[in-house]
Write an enzyme that holds these catalytic residues in place. Structure first.
Site, PDB file in Angstrom:
ATOM      1  CE  LYS A   1      -4.370   1.191   0.169  1.00 32.44           C
ATOM      2  NZ  LYS A   1      -5.541   0.387  -0.277  1.00 32.44           N
TER       3      LYS A   1
ATOM      4  CG  ASP B   1      -7.413   3.246  -0.825  1.00 32.19           C
ATOM      5  OD1 ASP B   1      -7.899   2.107  -0.815  1.00 32.19           O
ATOM      6  OD2 ASP B   1      -7.480   4.013   0.160  1.00 32.19           O
TER       7      ASP B   1
END
Ligand code: NDP
Ligand code: 2IT
Length: 449
Positions: free
Chosen positions: A122, A162
């Site tokens: 991430k 995201d």
């Protein structure tokens, strides 16, 4: 297990979201370690909770007035046992290392559940795209990629979107990567359709969450038809969650952003959803503007100091949180239960606090944690990578069919893993156990690296 937790907390005391994500896994995989002594001997928990690599970097950029700003960039490459690192980028002022690590950790299990060959990572930045011009966002993305490019690649690490990173940002990031590497590869997913993106990727997380919800309902011989639903958020995941619920005959009554929420008791139909998509994706406006167009709806501002979110305090059959972490606390969970909610399906990552999760599990609601329910997004990212490798693109029906199959298979995997350990129907334990076993076995096969 307690030792592992206190070690992690002691080492990085401020990384609370990461502790929360690890604690949930540690609390559910105990029986797996008891059954397999090799796992303990090989210290798998210690290894799986330490990122393989953390990259943290300066992102300088200039605004339209010529003023210089500096943000912090991150990429946490958590685990590559199952494939190249894979996971989204988040641009939001709340981003810090603890949040990146929690998201990367969850991503490892989620990606494992998809059955596709993807490790977990991430990244992101504390940059806030809200209120910035397209040029400012482009300059930021270019500066961000000017460092990130050396750490990623189609077979190394493949970022995606995201919170705060959508089609616009992916375009700017890809353009800069291509210029720096002089390569047109599938190094990012969520690309636009006419230059390497996959059909259904924008829809995938929301559609996938509703497919998962339908699978859960099917275990009680029920469907989404005529279900009343509370949905939070109004970004990518929320929009396509609403779209699929409408298609399956359900009724969505709420949407939100970080300022407040709207309640439309008549239901958000396809026309109203089209308005929301334009409002959020093109105008980049606020959800409060919904009530200027649809006078029957009510807007309620939400002050975080209130300590609970009144969005979750309406009568409904289903709740689908699609905004952000810890948006449902114990009071919200108690309100949902009191109002008769039968199903909670997480489009967002870790939207329920541990106390809220305990309430859902105690009440035997159909409760799906994000790492299982929202895996459709990264699954179709995996399908985008496959199409890029072949230099082919599949039609919409093909990708949607595969997405549906993957969500069905994740649902079954969670049930079966729960069954194996005597907790059938507990999707939290099922998802953690199944995700964990697959990753850990791959790690052990690959030696102490
Ligand atoms: P978007 O940026 O498109 O939308 C985010 C939405 O959540 C906005 O409505 C935003 O409101 C709201 N929001 C963000 N932060 C907060 C906050 N602190 N408090 C209240 N509301 C907030 O993001 P996505 O829809 O892509 O992501 C939503 C969730 O889904 C996240 O948890 C993400 O990690 C998860 N997810 C996303 C996937 C994807 O493919 N995009 C895949 C799997 C999970 P505002 O505009 O006011 O900020
Ligand atoms: O949380 C997630 O799964 C995502 N933001 C999507 C990741 C991806 O690589 O598509």
């Amino acid at each position: 297990m307690d030792q592992i937790m206190s070690h992690i907390i002691e080492k990085d005391p401020e990384q609370r979201a990461f502790h929360q994500a690890v604690q949930e896994v540690v609390a559910t995989v105990g029986p797996v370690l008891d059954r397999n002594l090799e796992y303990r001997k090989q210290a798998v928990l210690k290894r799986i909770t330490e990122p393989e690599r953390v990259i943290m970097f300066r992102v300088p950029w200039m605004d339209d007035e010529g003023q210089v700003h500096v943000n912090r960039g991150f990429r946490v490459q958590m685990n590559s046992a199952l494939g190249p690192y894979k996971g989204g980028l988040r641009f939001h002022p709340s981003v810090n290392l603890g949040i990146m690590k929690f998201l990367a950790f969850e991503q490892v299990f989620k990606n494992s559940l998809t059955t596709l060959a993807m490790g977990g990572s991430k990244g992101g930045s504390d940059f806030d795209p809200k209120g910035k011009s397209d040029t400012e966002v482009m300059h930021f993305c270019q500066s961000f990629m000017a460092e990130l490019f050396r750490h990623i690649g189609a077979d190394t690490d493949v970022p995606a979107g995201d919170i705060g990173v959508g089609a616009r940002e992916i375009g700017f990031l890809f353009g800069m990567y291509k210029k720096l590497k002089n390569e047109f590869t599938g190094v990012l997913t969520g690309k636009s359709l006419n230059w390497g993106g996959s059909l259904i990727r924008p829809e995938a997380t929301g559609y996938g969450a509703v497919y998962f919800a339908s699978e859960m309902l099917a275990t009680r011989s029920d469907t989404m038809e005529n279900k009343t639903c509370l949905v939070s958020g109004s970004g990518n995941v929320a929009q396509f969650t609403v779209e699929k619920i409408i298609e399956l005959g359900g009724k969505v009554m709420t949407l939100s952003d970080s300022s407040g929420y709207i309640l439309d008791e008549q239901g958000i139909d396809a026309g109203k959803l089209a308005f929301v998509k334009h409002l959020k994706n093109v105008k980049r406006g606020r959800i409060s503007e919904y009530t200027e167009q649809y006078k029957n709806a009510v807007y309620t501002p939400v002050d975080p100091a209130l300590g609970h979110n009144p969005l979750w305090d309406h009568k409904a059959d289903c709740a689908l949180p699609c905004a952000t972490q810890n948006e449902i606390n114990s009071q919200d969970a108690a309100n949902l239960v009191r109002n008769g909610v039968q199903l909670v399906c997480e489009g967002a990552n870790m939207p329920s606090t541990p106390e809220a999760v305990d309430i859902f599990l105690d009440c035997k609601l159909l409760y799906a944690p994000g790492k299982a329910a929202n895996a459709g997004g990264v699954a179709v990212s995996g399908l985008e990578m496959a199409q890029n490798s072949m230099r082919l693109s599949w039609p919409r029906q093909e990708v949607d069919k595969r997405l549906k199959q993957i969500m069905k298979s994740i649902h079954k995997t969670c049930l079966d893993a729960g069954e194996d350990y005597g907790v059938r129907g507990n999707y939290v334990a099922g998802a953690n156990i199944a995700g964990f076993v697959k990753v850990v076995n791959a790690m052990l096969d690959q030696g102490l690296v």
